[in-house]
Design an enzyme around this catalytic site. Sequence first.
Site, short mmCIF file in Angstrom:
data_model
loop_
_atom_site.label_atom_id
_atom_site.label_comp_id
_atom_site.label_asym_id
_atom_site.label_seq_id
_atom_site.Cartn_x
_atom_site.Cartn_y
_atom_site.Cartn_z
N GLU A 112 0.85 -1.20 0.00
CA GLU A 112 0.00 0.00 0.00
C GLU A 112 0.87 1.24 0.00
OE1 GLU A 112 -2.13 -0.23 3.65
OE2 GLU A 112 -3.18 -2.05 3.06
N LYS A 114 2.26 4.63 1.61
CA LYS A 114 2.41 5.13 2.98
C LYS A 114 2.13 6.64 2.93
CE LYS A 114 5.31 4.86 7.04
NZ LYS A 114 5.28 6.26 7.44
N ASP A 116 1.61 10.47 3.93
CA ASP A 116 2.35 11.33 4.85
C ASP A 116 1.39 12.37 5.43
OD1 ASP A 116 4.43 12.28 6.25
OD2 ASP A 116 5.45 13.25 4.57
N TYR A 224 -6.91 2.73 6.24
CA TYR A 224 -6.05 1.64 5.80
C TYR A 224 -6.08 0.39 6.66
CZ TYR A 224 -2.92 4.11 8.99
OH TYR A 224 -2.40 4.74 10.08
N LYS A 313 10.95 3.08 2.56
CA LYS A 313 11.03 4.54 2.43
C LYS A 313 11.83 4.88 1.18
CE LYS A 313 9.57 6.17 6.54
NZ LYS A 313 9.35 7.48 7.04
N CYS A 404 31.95 25.59 27.41
CA CYS A 404 30.51 25.40 27.19
C CYS A 404 29.86 26.75 26.86
CB CYS A 404 29.87 24.80 28.43
SG CYS A 404 28.08 24.73 28.32
N CYS A 407 27.49 27.53 30.07
CA CYS A 407 27.94 27.80 31.44
C CYS A 407 29.43 28.14 31.52
CB CYS A 407 27.61 26.63 32.36
SG CYS A 407 28.54 25.14 31.94
N CYS A 422 29.96 19.00 27.88
CA CYS A 422 30.10 19.88 29.02
C CYS A 422 29.92 19.01 30.26
CB CYS A 422 29.03 20.97 28.98
SG CYS A 422 28.88 21.82 30.55
N CYS A 428 24.86 23.08 34.69
CA CYS A 428 24.89 23.85 33.43
C CYS A 428 23.45 24.21 33.06
CB CYS A 428 25.53 23.00 32.33
SG CYS A 428 25.26 23.64 30.67
#
Length: 661
Positions: A112, A114, A116, A224, A313, A404, A407, A422, A428
């Site tokens: 079938e 698919k 979206d 479906y 896919k 970082c 932080c 970090c 942080c």
Amino acid sequence: MQQLINDVQKIREAVRYHAYRYFVLDDPEITDAEYDALYDQLLAIERDNPALITPDSPTQRVGGEPLNAFQSVDHRAPMLSLGKCSTIEEVEAWLRRCGSDLDRDVGDLMCELKFDGVAVNLLYENGVLVQAATRGDGTTGELITANVKTIQSVPLRLMGEGIPNWVEIRGEIYIKIADFESYNARAVEKGERLFVSPRNSAAGSLRQKDPAMTAMRPLSLFCYSVGGHSNDYEPQTHEETIEDLRRWGCRVNEYPTKCANATACADFIARVGEMRDSLPYEIDGVVIKVNDLATQRDLGFYIRQPRWAVAFKYPPVDARTQLKDVDYQVGRTGAITPVARLEPVQIDRVTVSNATLHNQDEIERLGLRKGSTVMLRRAGDVIPKIVANLETGDGPEIKAPECCPSCGTKLTRGEDETILRCPAQLACPAQLQNAVIYFCSRECLDIRGMGTKRVEQLLEAGLIKRNSDIFTLQQDVLVKLERLGEKSAQALLDAIESAKETTYPRFINSLGIRNIGEDTSTLLADRFPTLEDLINAGYDALNAIENIAGTIAQNVLDFFAIEANREEARRLVALGVRWPKRETPTSLELADQIWVLTGKTSRPRAEVKAMLVARGAKVSGSVSKNTTHVFAGENAGSKLAKAQELGVRILDETEFNALFS
Ligand code: IVH
């Protein structure tokens, strides 16, 4: 009066029939003006005689009240997701795996499209639509009944023979590409916000608080499959359910095709691939399902995915654009990820202006500089990715930060890791914020109203310093915050209160243990029935769980080795977070046994498996020297032979039943 009742019924039938010809079959028998005249008559009679209005009358599509929030509702049968294949070889491998799991051929397959769009679950009782819900987490969705009723191709009442007492009908709601484009064109003129894709516009339209708004969007539906149903309905094949759906007046796509083997599936995939661009709606692949429903039951599930279906896919679409700059983001576990800022570009009708770069090595591997021309790829909903550097140019170099960005702590890189981190953990601000957002997200405690903005605000105001603080929030402090009136503060507190009632896997997931997501949380919950069991789990017990790798076992161990983490988990429970007791395993009498199931049995295979797992046994797909028992049903083949060769204990159905009586 009786005459009027008869008339209204007749007109209603006629409106229903012509709406079905138009919206479901795309094949009207009368003109639009004739249809409008019929509809107006019905409307007029009902207006003057409100007692004659029925909830399934075609005039009632836009009758629902505007909503404040969408309520949750449990699906009667779970809504699963699909495993993915991206090549024909993977499809063949999946089919072989099914064959060897069953020890027989799977028989015919149904291929079938698919779609979206947005998955919906429509519940019909005695043929009348009583409830519509989104997929949600697969177990619980959001009630969107009033909005879904406005979609003309959704039957308010099923027609024809053999309608079950109750049935869940599953389908995809979508918007045609042309409608999406004209909607956006109008939005540009009016200076309104644009939708990024047809799927996104379908989702946005369904989430309107006022059904009258949804009614104005050109949504449509393809059904479906059937989910849960009463036991007066006993279809044998998927093909039969599709035919039943069609007979009951549901809109079913024209392309489902029965295929005898992998080659026929490959042909279907190739044909659909060629016509994909000319379809009026978006698809992102092909779904392949085992046709025979008894065989589907024998194949069963793996966590949230059926073994009896896969999604193929299509390859992703590429585009070229310019890299403007790179930002560095701090994730919830401290990983620093470079994010590419791009010159906006359209791929597959979606405007893309950011892309992930995974890590600094990726930037170096691609030799990127600011201003480079790059090749971008977008596959389905996946975040777009830079796959190639087409032209480097002479822009400035892109250097990884040493500290970082949130932080300022010096970043570290693990020995075997390409990722910069970090190390400040919850000290942080960025990590704390992401951890709290994750904790409140759908797959964890699902606290409505605790989105990024709200979490940011609560952290800034110092009202929460760790996740469990959420459960200590009080109305009088909340109302002092900006943009939070008394009503919304109460709504937030209500959402927090109801989030306390959760499931054990979600709770485990919410702890934010590195590398642990929804599926692994379920495995942990199955093996360690209480929080204390999990906190005290040793490495060997963790590592022995099937499908859990050594590093993950170590992650769990490391997490609970930290006093603050143990304390936080227990504090959540002390503050009222709770879950129903899990049923498996109920005993450990078969704890050292490894079973293999083969051949056809009178009980569904999933049930046999559940009986064994409930008693602590493991169930494996293939016979090896570790196998302790083989349950051989009718027509067992190579697995039985191998078990005989290895001298494994073999039980037939009678012996198996005797063991469990
Ligand atoms: S069958 C286990 N059939 O794909 C069966 N799903 O990953 C799963 N979808 O969100 C559903 N077209 O809404 C099935 N022809 C189709 C489909 C389809 C689109 C969506 C579905 C779900 C996702 C499953």
